[in-house]
Write a protein that holds these residues in place. Structure first.
Motif, PDB file in Angstrom:
ATOM      1  N   TYR A  85       0.842  -1.200   0.000  1.00  0.00           N
ATOM      2  CA  TYR A  85       0.000   0.000   0.000  1.00  0.00           C
ATOM      3  C   TYR A  85       0.874   1.246   0.000  1.00  0.00           C
ATOM      4  O   TYR A  85       1.825   1.370   0.762  1.00  0.00           O
ATOM      5  CB  TYR A  85      -0.889  -0.028   1.247  1.00  0.00           C
ATOM      6  CG  TYR A  85      -1.724   1.198   1.449  1.00  0.00           C
ATOM      7  CD1 TYR A  85      -2.807   1.458   0.614  1.00  0.00           C
ATOM      8  CD2 TYR A  85      -1.456   2.074   2.478  1.00  0.00           C
ATOM      9  CE1 TYR A  85      -3.594   2.578   0.813  1.00  0.00           C
ATOM     10  CE2 TYR A  85      -2.241   3.187   2.694  1.00  0.00           C
ATOM     11  CZ  TYR A  85      -3.303   3.438   1.859  1.00  0.00           C
ATOM     12  OH  TYR A  85      -4.085   4.536   2.049  1.00  0.00           O
ATOM     13  N   SER A  86       0.536   2.206  -0.885  1.00  0.00           N
ATOM     14  CA  SER A  86       1.304   3.450  -0.945  1.00  0.00           C
ATOM     15  C   SER A  86       0.425   4.694  -0.823  1.00  0.00           C
ATOM     16  O   SER A  86       0.919   5.805  -0.887  1.00  0.00           O
ATOM     17  CB  SER A  86       2.136   3.504  -2.235  1.00  0.00           C
ATOM     18  OG  SER A  86       1.291   3.463  -3.370  1.00  0.00           O
ATOM     19  N   GLY A  87      -0.891   4.537  -0.675  1.00  0.00           N
ATOM     20  CA  GLY A  87      -1.768   5.687  -0.489  1.00  0.00           C
ATOM     21  C   GLY A  87      -3.107   5.504  -1.182  1.00  0.00           C
ATOM     22  O   GLY A  87      -3.397   4.448  -1.722  1.00  0.00           O
ATOM     23  N   ASP A  88      -3.905   6.575  -1.115  1.00  0.00           N
ATOM     24  CA  ASP A  88      -5.235   6.573  -1.723  1.00  0.00           C
ATOM     25  C   ASP A  88      -5.351   7.752  -2.679  1.00  0.00           C
ATOM     26  O   ASP A  88      -4.639   8.748  -2.549  1.00  0.00           O
ATOM     27  CB  ASP A  88      -6.329   6.734  -0.654  1.00  0.00           C
ATOM     28  CG  ASP A  88      -6.424   5.537   0.261  1.00  0.00           C
ATOM     29  OD1 ASP A  88      -6.433   4.408  -0.233  1.00  0.00           O
ATOM     30  OD2 ASP A  88      -6.503   5.746   1.480  1.00  0.00           O
ATOM     31  N   THR A  89      -6.270   7.626  -3.608  1.00  0.00           N
ATOM     32  CA  THR A  89      -6.565   8.713  -4.531  1.00  0.00           C
ATOM     33  C   THR A  89      -8.072   8.736  -4.762  1.00  0.00           C
ATOM     34  O   THR A  89      -8.710   7.689  -4.753  1.00  0.00           O
ATOM     35  CB  THR A  89      -5.788   8.549  -5.860  1.00  0.00           C
ATOM     36  OG1 THR A  89      -5.933   9.696  -6.646  1.00  0.00           O
ATOM     37  CG2 THR A  89      -6.234   7.325  -6.628  1.00  0.00           C
ATOM     38  N   PRO A  90      -8.649   9.944  -4.916  1.00  0.00           N
ATOM     39  CA  PRO A  90     -10.106  10.016  -5.153  1.00  0.00           C
ATOM     40  C   PRO A  90     -10.510   9.374  -6.457  1.00  0.00           C
ATOM     41  O   PRO A  90      -9.765   9.160  -7.341  1.00  0.00           O
ATOM     42  CB  PRO A  90     -10.401  11.499  -5.187  1.00  0.00           C
ATOM     43  CG  PRO A  90      -9.196  12.199  -4.712  1.00  0.00           C
ATOM     44  CD  PRO A  90      -8.054  11.248  -4.815  1.00  0.00           C
TER      45      PRO A  90
END
Length: 98
Positions: free
Chosen positions: A93-98
């Protein structure tokens, strides 16, 4: 671990939790998702090229920071890949994006 996380364990991304067989199939190749909202899921990467695996993925999920957004996962740097069936690599996991 909350109920949503428990539901995801040992399941293949994209399979419904109530599907007759939401788990891995013996003739397929998978990346294990590590961390983030999809931790514990397997991603079917059967037939992916090395370049596709190296590019990582943005997976749609209601469990991301933005409901309906995407969770970003990338392969481990310099982590060996096991060719063939079963779990071949890990995506972190490296983050979220809308």
């Amino acid at each position: 671990m909350n109920g949503d996380e428990q539901l995801l364990r040992g399941r293949v991304y994209g399979c419904d939790h109530d599907a007759p067989n939401p788990g891995p199939l013996p003739a397929r190749t998978y990346a294990a998702l590590v961390g983030g909202p999809l931790d514990g899921l397997l991603l079917d990467i059967t037939g992916w090229t090395a370049e596709e695996v190296d590019g990582g993925v943005a997976l749609a999920t209601e469990l991301s920071r933005w409901p309906g957004g995407r969770a970003l996962y990338d392969p481990g740097a310099d982590e060996p890949r096991t060719p063939g069936r079963g779990v071949a690599c890990h995506f972190y996991y490296s983050g979220d994006t809308p």
